[in-house]
Scaffold this active site. Sequence first.
Site, short mmCIF file in Angstrom:
data_model
loop_
_atom_site.label_atom_id
_atom_site.label_comp_id
_atom_site.label_asym_id
_atom_site.label_seq_id
_atom_site.Cartn_x
_atom_site.Cartn_y
_atom_site.Cartn_z
N GLU A 139 8.17 -10.39 -5.85
CA GLU A 139 7.94 -9.56 -7.02
C GLU A 139 9.16 -8.65 -7.20
OE1 GLU A 139 4.36 -6.65 -8.68
OE2 GLU A 139 4.69 -6.85 -6.52
N GLU A 175 -1.78 -5.30 1.14
CA GLU A 175 -0.50 -5.97 0.94
C GLU A 175 0.45 -5.64 2.09
OE1 GLU A 175 0.90 -4.88 -3.00
OE2 GLU A 175 -1.16 -4.60 -3.67
#
Length: 405
Positions: free
Chosen positions: A330, A219
């Site tokens: 997120e 990520e």
Amino acid sequence: MGASSSSSSVLVLPLSLAFFLAIFLERSVGVQPSGLTLERIQKHLNKINKPASPDGDIIDCIDKWKQPAFDHPLLKNHKLQLVPPELPRVRRMKEEEVKRDNHISSRKNEERMVISGRGARQVWHQNGTRCPKGTVPIRRTTVDDVLRAQSLHDFGKKQPRMALARHTVSPDAVRENDHEGASADVSVWNPFVQDGEMSISQIWVVAGSFSGSDLNTIEAGWQVQPLLYGDRSTRFFAYWTADGYKSTGCYNLLCPGFVQVDKNIAVGSAIAPVSTIAGMLYETNIFIWKDPKTENWWLGYGNNTAVGYWPSNLFTHLAATATQVEWGGEVVNTKPNGAHTSTQMGSGRFAEEVGLVDINNNINSPQDISAHADDSNCYSINLLNNNDWGTHFYYGGPGLNPKCP
């Protein structure tokens, strides 16, 4: 006799002890160092203690052969890959286009200048600090950084319940779609984040199963996370795990694993400038791709800079290919005072351009892409596709509002 002995033990000192005290008192109250001596001391300290950047970070320049990555047991005999692999071809084409001209885009009837390809800069560069050849920049970790975590074991790690909550499709259900990486042009913002929470914009490169303990992810993107960094700056970050966030992996270089190569980009460092609603829109490129020769997963940032890589033997499923790629935002919602958090995602007018890296090291627009928002009353997403921007989407939102209690 006893009294005399007692008195002597207080007033009479052994010669060696008296000599020690004399030296101690002379150093305590004696002549102070000269200005020239202090100047020499300060020069020496400047060599071993790097100055803090304008945001308060201290960036240490570490010998690239002695960086934390090589403390990992799987990397004890790892051969450092000094030369980055060939960049995905679309990135080079885009860089040439950027040199010709910056472009103006109308977004929601508002003209904005997009600084494409040049990317947002890092704050620690503002005081002229750079690392010399043969070293890599690493943000210094402090005791206070560790103390903000729940425990030493949790420091620098995502919590599994937070990291897995957003997924609706398991990567093991789409194994026919093997990917060698992903790319995104990401607008950089500084959203409001409540204490103990975070807001992230990132790429996920995924393989394995969300239902088990074998999930592999790589990520990268930007985040605002006060609990990790001690401030509310927007920071470039990277993350990896090989067991579903349980024990392997971490953010940035807070554990062994990620191998830093570039001497100018510090993972975990603050980004500046950032976009504003009524002003300039700044974006940077994040791309992750697999070197077909070494099979290492490389991280790129900004103006085609290969920052470093994750050796393939850190992983199980990602040692082969990725089976799912995700782009998006997120937030962590701790529901302060029993209500939805007011932590923001993006700016409420967030957009990205996305692409997939195939086995031939080309970046292509993704096909059959789907969009999902956990609660569109709190944070929304709008997937678009046109000739000007290719595949892109707006996403973000304010969190707490009358429709998002």
